[in-house]
Design a protein around this motif. Structure first.
Motif, PDB file in Angstrom:
ATOM      1  N   SER A  68      51.566  40.316  38.724  1.00  0.00           N
ATOM      2  CA  SER A  68      50.409  40.589  37.869  1.00  0.00           C
ATOM      3  C   SER A  68      50.252  42.058  37.523  1.00  0.00           C
ATOM      4  O   SER A  68      49.441  42.406  36.662  1.00  0.00           O
ATOM      5  CB  SER A  68      49.120  40.107  38.569  1.00  0.00           C
ATOM      6  OG  SER A  68      49.193  38.745  38.900  1.00  0.00           O
ATOM      7  N   VAL A  69      51.016  42.914  38.216  1.00  0.00           N
ATOM      8  CA  VAL A  69      50.862  44.354  38.015  1.00  0.00           C
ATOM      9  C   VAL A  69      51.130  44.783  36.573  1.00  0.00           C
ATOM     10  O   VAL A  69      50.367  45.559  36.002  1.00  0.00           O
ATOM     11  CB  VAL A  69      51.736  45.129  39.017  1.00  0.00           C
ATOM     12  CG1 VAL A  69      51.792  46.618  38.667  1.00  0.00           C
ATOM     13  CG2 VAL A  69      51.199  44.953  40.424  1.00  0.00           C
ATOM     14  N   GLN A  75      46.399  46.100  30.586  1.00  0.00           N
ATOM     15  CA  GLN A  75      44.968  45.970  30.307  1.00  0.00           C
ATOM     16  C   GLN A  75      44.227  47.274  30.573  1.00  0.00           C
ATOM     17  O   GLN A  75      43.368  47.695  29.781  1.00  0.00           O
ATOM     18  CB  GLN A  75      44.371  44.848  31.172  1.00  0.00           C
ATOM     19  CG  GLN A  75      44.887  43.458  30.837  1.00  0.00           C
ATOM     20  CD  GLN A  75      44.523  43.039  29.423  1.00  0.00           C
ATOM     21  OE1 GLN A  75      43.360  43.086  29.023  1.00  0.00           O
ATOM     22  NE2 GLN A  75      45.521  42.642  28.651  1.00  0.00           N
ATOM     23  N   ARG A  76      44.552  47.924  31.680  1.00  0.00           N
ATOM     24  CA  ARG A  76      43.911  49.201  31.995  1.00  0.00           C
ATOM     25  C   ARG A  76      44.239  50.249  30.925  1.00  0.00           C
ATOM     26  O   ARG A  76      43.362  50.987  30.466  1.00  0.00           O
ATOM     27  CB  ARG A  76      44.369  49.698  33.375  1.00  0.00           C
ATOM     28  CG  ARG A  76      43.819  48.896  34.536  1.00  0.00           C
ATOM     29  CD  ARG A  76      44.527  49.255  35.828  1.00  0.00           C
ATOM     30  NE  ARG A  76      44.341  50.655  36.173  1.00  0.00           N
ATOM     31  CZ  ARG A  76      43.407  51.108  37.004  1.00  0.00           C
ATOM     32  NH1 ARG A  76      42.577  50.271  37.585  1.00  0.00           N
ATOM     33  NH2 ARG A  76      43.308  52.393  37.281  1.00  0.00           N
ATOM     34  N   LEU A 290      44.185  32.927  43.891  1.00  0.00           N
ATOM     35  CA  LEU A 290      43.057  32.621  43.006  1.00  0.00           C
ATOM     36  C   LEU A 290      41.721  32.984  43.654  1.00  0.00           C
ATOM     37  O   LEU A 290      40.803  33.449  42.979  1.00  0.00           O
ATOM     38  CB  LEU A 290      43.083  31.138  42.635  1.00  0.00           C
ATOM     39  CG  LEU A 290      44.274  30.692  41.767  1.00  0.00           C
ATOM     40  CD1 LEU A 290      44.212  29.195  41.525  1.00  0.00           C
ATOM     41  CD2 LEU A 290      44.291  31.450  40.450  1.00  0.00           C
ATOM     42  N   THR A 291      41.628  32.768  44.975  1.00  0.00           N
ATOM     43  CA  THR A 291      40.383  33.127  45.667  1.00  0.00           C
ATOM     44  C   THR A 291      40.216  34.637  45.752  1.00  0.00           C
ATOM     45  O   THR A 291      39.153  35.182  45.439  1.00  0.00           O
ATOM     46  CB  THR A 291      40.362  32.515  47.073  1.00  0.00           C
ATOM     47  OG1 THR A 291      40.535  31.101  46.982  1.00  0.00           O
ATOM     48  CG2 THR A 291      39.041  32.830  47.777  1.00  0.00           C
ATOM     49  N   GLY A 292      41.283  35.316  46.178  1.00  0.00           N
ATOM     50  CA  GLY A 292      41.202  36.773  46.273  1.00  0.00           C
ATOM     51  C   GLY A 292      41.021  37.426  44.923  1.00  0.00           C
ATOM     52  O   GLY A 292      40.416  38.501  44.814  1.00  0.00           O
ATOM     53  N   ARG A 293      41.525  36.780  43.870  1.00  0.00           N
ATOM     54  CA  ARG A 293      41.400  37.326  42.514  1.00  0.00           C
ATOM     55  C   ARG A 293      39.939  37.466  42.099  1.00  0.00           C
ATOM     56  O   ARG A 293      39.569  38.398  41.381  1.00  0.00           O
ATOM     57  CB  ARG A 293      42.150  36.393  41.561  1.00  0.00           C
ATOM     58  CG  ARG A 293      42.142  36.782  40.105  1.00  0.00           C
ATOM     59  CD  ARG A 293      43.069  35.838  39.362  1.00  0.00           C
ATOM     60  NE  ARG A 293      43.044  36.090  37.933  1.00  0.00           N
ATOM     61  CZ  ARG A 293      42.291  35.429  37.070  1.00  0.00           C
ATOM     62  NH1 ARG A 293      41.503  34.464  37.512  1.00  0.00           N
ATOM     63  NH2 ARG A 293      42.312  35.725  35.793  1.00  0.00           N
ATOM     64  N   ASP A 310      42.304  40.941  34.953  1.00  0.00           N
ATOM     65  CA  ASP A 310      43.527  41.751  34.868  1.00  0.00           C
ATOM     66  C   ASP A 310      44.676  41.136  35.667  1.00  0.00           C
ATOM     67  O   ASP A 310      45.845  41.382  35.367  1.00  0.00           O
ATOM     68  CB  ASP A 310      43.271  43.170  35.386  1.00  0.00           C
ATOM     69  CG  ASP A 310      42.323  43.952  34.487  1.00  0.00           C
ATOM     70  OD1 ASP A 310      42.155  43.544  33.333  1.00  0.00           O
ATOM     71  OD2 ASP A 310      41.762  44.953  34.951  1.00  0.00           O
ATOM     72  N   LEU A 311      44.334  40.368  36.708  1.00  0.00           N
ATOM     73  CA  LEU A 311      45.368  39.819  37.598  1.00  0.00           C
ATOM     74  C   LEU A 311      45.854  38.481  37.047  1.00  0.00           C
ATOM     75  O   LEU A 311      45.400  37.406  37.460  1.00  0.00           O
ATOM     76  CB  LEU A 311      44.814  39.668  39.013  1.00  0.00           C
ATOM     77  CG  LEU A 311      44.449  40.980  39.722  1.00  0.00           C
ATOM     78  CD1 LEU A 311      43.854  40.709  41.091  1.00  0.00           C
ATOM     79  CD2 LEU A 311      45.660  41.888  39.836  1.00  0.00           C
TER      80      LEU A 311
END
Length: 804
Positions: A68-69, A75-76, A290-293, A310-311
């Motif tokens: 996802s980086v 996006q950033r 998905l939870t940590g996201r 973003d992730l």
């Protein structure tokens, strides 16, 4: 005796039994049978499956974050470019471009306890001013819109000093579209008095459409190596996790041999069990991701955070993870089962197996280093960098080190004899089966080796991306400049800084440019120099002045003779000079005339704390009234008492109170390249996540090994072995492979780092950079061992002898 009667087949059917499936169909059937065994294996089976799944899930979650980086960075960067200002034409007269939508703006950013606070002071030119992304309405005078993180800080007790610096009323918050990350501190404040003369510049819109500057080839190499170093330990850990619980699984496979399964079938059934754990691990990893996201904004690592949106994993890396994890689980299990003899009456795994071979392990890291040699050198002038051979060389080297470790551990422990009882218990266990212990520390070995190589690479690149500024933070820690010099503003500025809590000394001056009068053509450059006004103590800090009294004037020469001659042309003693700002010259305003006294002394310049040499005319406050100088700038270089708490914050507060647009610079002896600094920050964040994963993997592996030895530990305690003895044996059993692994990591890391340094045409600057990495690896092992001790005490209870 019971007679078995064969049932006759109906008419038209073949009475012979159906042939068993073969080939791919048989393999799929065996895999399915293994999945059924894993799913219906009872409590013990589910414990082993869950250990495997949790281990794989942790690795999968980190791989999904890594994939996802690129999207996160895009996006950033997109949000950063969208809020970058588009300025007006380069006309020096800012009022010429005013319209109904333009805005006067000045940078009002600050720092607060080590964190950057971005901010701008803005004044609209018309009724419909452009607004930055994420801002719904333009703030009025003495109002501001802030980021959620800044609002939270200002409303907390920790933000008391910052509230004094930002005395504006909060009227709104900046949405996600206007922020790079959730933890960013940013504000936009309205002003009713900002003018071009006070430093304001005019902008017409927001959005930077220019293509980004190309990244240095050296940084490209650095990013490739960082990616490999962070991800290879994760891949090795996943390959290790699918082998958790091998001993118990093998004994169950012996029962299958007893009821007629052949060797090939048992291997594929074992692969099916590992496949089930890997598939369950994929689901657990996806759930963790998905939870940590959803809580990504709450995690700040090295000042880096991200929005959940973003992730988003890239399609092809996520697809590779989804396919590679179950496939690797099957392949690793099949390879592992080749060294296991599963017979109907038992499993020959704990017996002494044949020694590991070195001939096929050693060529792998050598091949990796050879790939770098064939790739050729990369320097700042390289037009394009091919990432694939560089990544392949790093992967081969690191994986080769992981494959060397089991052979080295086995070769080391086979030569050990004697010692205390805990030592003998640990060594004997390693001599019987060192594979599990080697696999447990392989991730640490690869991570430390990669970290050592990266540190050597960073050190070699240091001079290219970290420049010596020439500033002297021991003489002053802050530099400020302001264009508000009307009236006695200059004197008040210097006086206010000297009265600020925690300030030891202020070098305060008022600076303006002077020109030799005369008529010049468009092609001629009139002799020009600077006029600096300050008290005697201040002037001694920027020029070599022996004696000074209020009312004295000096002509200061630089070391360069040509520049000294130029100063003498612009500043002739006893003659007049013109003092005017650039804007006044464009407007045709008549300049101010001032006569340089004939008795002005000539002295040499001295480097100030900013690292700059000042020359031209220098006058004390009694010789020139600073409040009458047009277009002047007030400059202060401030030294603070480092023992006073929040002394820096008091300086920033004074600057904001005097002039919200005052420029404040923190002096530093080394300036870091922004791209280089961001990559180093990313490495720190990634390394932290990788170390956490490795610690978790080692803990899971340690608990699995202890669970497999539960009955043996209970038997030893029942025969009188002290618990302390067993505890020390577990520690030594972990410490020996770790010592061998760290030795391999240091040797491999130094070799890889030296090769990479040669490839970028640099020299190794420090051969001892591995010491902190080795310390971190050893501390990690000690932590995991200490955490595993409570479960060890529970497994030594007598009920561990119970069987079913």
């Amino acid at each position: 005796m019971t007679l078995l009667h064969r049932k006759h087949a109906p008419a038209g059917e073949d009475p012979r039994p159906a042939a068993p499936p073969s080939g791919a169909t048989a393999r799929l059937r065996d895999l399915g049978l293994g999945v059924r065994f894993a799913a219906a294996g009872g409590r013990e089976g589910w414990i082993r499956t869950l250990l495997t799944a949790v281990g794989v899930g942790l690795g999968v979650a980190l791989l999904l974050v890594a994939s996802s980086v690129p999207h996160m960075l895009d996006q950033r960067d997109g949000r950063e470019r969208a809020r970058t200002e588009t300025r007006h034409s380069e006309s020096p007269d800012a009022s010429a471009a005013a319209s109904d939508t333009t805005v006067l703006r000045i940078d009002a950013g600050t720092e607060y306890r080590g964190r950057s606070v971005a901010g701008f002071l803005m004044r609209p030119d018309g009724a419909h001013p452009v607004t930055p992304p994420g801002v719904a309405g333009f703030p009025g005078p003495d109002e501001m819109v802030v980021s959620p993180a800044l609002k939270e800080l200002l409303n907390s007790s920790e933000g008391n000093l910052l509230r004094e610096r930002l005395p504006y009323r909060i009227t709104g918050t900046i949405t996600d579209a206007g922020l790079v990350s959730p933890n960013e501190l940013r504000f936009y404040a309205g002003s009713g008095t900002l003018t071009p003369a006070a430093g304001g510049h005019r902008l017409t819109a927001y959005g930077d459409n220019d293509p980004p500057a190309p990244m240095s080839p050296l940084l490209v190499v650095l990013i490739i190596i960082i990616s490999v170093v962070l991800l290879v330990p994760v891949a090795i850990f996943i390959a290790t996790a699918v082998r958790f619980g091998g001993d118990r699984r093998d004994r169950r496979l012996a029962a299958l041999r007893l009821v007629g399964a052949d060797i090939r079938m048992t291997r594929w059934i074992a692969a099916g069990e590992a496949l089930f754990g890997a598939l369950l691990g994929l689901l657990i990893g996806l759930a963790i991701f998905l939870t940590g996201r959803q809580f990504a904004g709450d995690f700040v690592v090295w000042d880096v955070s991200a929005y959940p949106s973003d992730l988003v994993p890239a399609a092809w890396p996520a697809g590779i993870v989804a396919v590679a994890v179950p496939v690797s689980a099957v392949l690793v299990t099949l390879a592992a089962m080749r060294s296991v003899v599963v017979e109907p009456l038992g499993v020959v795994r704990n017996g002494r197996s044949r020694r590991r071979r070195l001939w096929w392990r050693l060529p792998l890291p050598v091949a990796g280093l050879a790939v770098f040699a064939l790739t050729g050198k990369v320097d700042a002038n390289t037009e394009a960098v091919d990432p694939y051979p560089i990544a392949a060389g790093a992967v081969l080297t690191l994986v080769g080190l992981a494959l060397l470790l089991p052979w080295l551990v086995e070769a080391s422990v086979n030569r050990l004899r004697g010692g205390p009882v805990p030592w003998q218990l640990a060594i004997r266990r390693l001599q019987l089966n060192s594979g599990a212990a080697s696999r447990a520390v392989s991730g640490v070995t690869v991570a430390v080796a990669g970290a050592v190589a990266l540190q050597m690479l960073f050190a070699a690149m240091n001079d290219d991306f970290n420049k010596i500024t020439g500033q002297d933070p021991t003489r002053a820690q802050f530099y400020t400049s302001s264009e508000r010099v009307s009236g006695d503003a200059a004197a008040r500025t210097i006086k206010a800084f000297r009265a600020t809590k925690g300030v030891d000394e202020v070098i305060g001056t008022v600076e303006v440019y002077v020109t030799k009068p005369g008529k010049y053509t468009e092609d001629e450059v009139p002799p020009t120099t600077s006029l600096t006004v300050g008290d005697c103590a201040t002037l001694r800090e920027i020029a070599r002045i022996d004696s000074c009294r209020d009312g004295d004037t000096f002509v200061v020469h630089p070391r360069d003779k040509k520049m000294a001659d130029w100063v003498d042309k612009a500043a002739r003693k006893g003659e007049e000079v013109e003092i005017s700002s650039y804007t006044d010259q464009q407007k045709g305003v008549r300049p101010m005339l001032w006569t340089l006294p004939a008795d002005a002394r000539t002295v040499l310049t001295r480097r100030d704390p900013l690292g700059k040499e000042n020359w031209g005319i220098m006058a004390t406050t009694g010789a020139v009234d600073a409040s009458t100088l047009p277009g002047a700038t007030t400059v202060a270089q401030i030294r603070i008492d480092q023992h006073v708490a929040d002394a820096a914050e008091y300086v920033w507060n004074t600057a904001a109170r005097l002039d919200p647009g005052m420029r404040v610079v923190t002096l530093t002896s080394v300036a870091r390249d922004r791209q280089y600094a961001s990559i180093q920050t990313g490495l720190q964040a990634g390394a932290t996540a990788t170390l956490i994963l490795i610690a978790a993997s080692m803990l899971v592996s340690q608990l699995e090994q202890l669970r497999e030895r539960k009955r043996l530990l209970s038997v030893l305690v029942a025969f009188g072995t002290r618990r302390v003895t067993l505890g020390w044996s577990v520690l030594w059993q972990t410490a020996v492979p770790v010592a061998v692994g760290l030795t391999v990591a240091v040797a491999g890391g130094l070799g890889l780092g030296a090769t990479l340094t040669w490839m970028i045409a640099k020299k190794v600057s420090d051969w001892w950079l591995f010491l902190p990495m080795v310390g971190a690896g050893a501390a990690l092992i000690l932590l995991v061992t200490l955490v595993s001790l409570p479960p060890l005490w529970r497994m030594m209870r007598p009920d561990g002898l119970r069987t079913e």
